[in-house]
Enzyme design. Sequence first.
Site, PDB file in Angstrom:
ATOM      1  N   CYS A  37      -9.921 -13.203  20.746  1.00 48.28           N
ATOM      2  CA  CYS A  37      -9.589 -13.215  19.327  1.00 48.28           C
ATOM      3  C   CYS A  37      -9.278 -14.649  18.939  1.00 48.28           C
ATOM      4  O   CYS A  37      -8.907 -15.464  19.770  1.00 48.28           O
ATOM      5  CB  CYS A  37      -8.422 -12.289  19.023  1.00 48.28           C
ATOM      6  SG  CYS A  37      -7.022 -12.514  20.098  1.00 48.28           S
ATOM      7  N   GLU A  94      -2.510 -11.714   9.592  1.00 49.84           N
ATOM      8  CA  GLU A  94      -3.951 -11.908   9.652  1.00 49.84           C
ATOM      9  C   GLU A  94      -4.739 -10.803   8.979  1.00 49.84           C
ATOM     10  O   GLU A  94      -4.367  -9.625   9.040  1.00 49.84           O
ATOM     11  CB  GLU A  94      -4.401 -12.018  11.114  1.00 49.84           C
ATOM     12  CG  GLU A  94      -3.819 -13.232  11.793  1.00 49.84           C
ATOM     13  CD  GLU A  94      -4.382 -13.503  13.164  1.00 49.84           C
ATOM     14  OE1 GLU A  94      -4.357 -14.676  13.574  1.00 49.84           O
ATOM     15  OE2 GLU A  94      -4.850 -12.563  13.836  1.00 49.84           O
TER      16      GLU A  94
END
EC number: 5.3.3.2
Length: 171
Positions: free
Chosen positions: A65, A112
């Site tokens: 990620c 996020e």
Amino acid sequence: MKAQVILVNELDQETGLMEKMEAHEKGLLHRAFSVFIMNDQGDMLLQQRALDKYHSGGLWTNACCSHPLPGEAVEAAAHRRLSEEMGFDCPLRELFQFTYRTEFDNGLIEHEYDHVWTGTYNGAIQPDPGEVQAYHYLPVNEIFRLLAEVPEQFTSWFRLAFPRVIDQLRV
């Protein structure tokens, strides 16, 4: 030049750029992605984050990620980071997006808009030791068991995204 993240609104529309650590200190919403990799046996690739990562060091999570670079498409960024972190690339498809916010003990905040991608890979893995402490494939049922028994050993975003990833893959 310090790494920058793309600030976004709740619709993932770009609102500006900010130095990565500053965005994490202020907890501002920014674009990110998470890549989940399965093998042909239906096992999921997990990585243990390197101990000296700026947050969540030593915790288990999905294959990789990160954040796209300014001007970089999310899919291109997912391929780039999969190659940089795990030493391989494979075809990917986007499953869904979600927003999350997690505060860490070190004062940083992950806020996020996360694009979740998946792919299948069976070949050699050559992780970057600066990013990855360890890795292995685990059966999905074993991951569910571990999440129930020792959730603190997994990253916050993995705990949120994993059940939904599995639901989407079973459709």
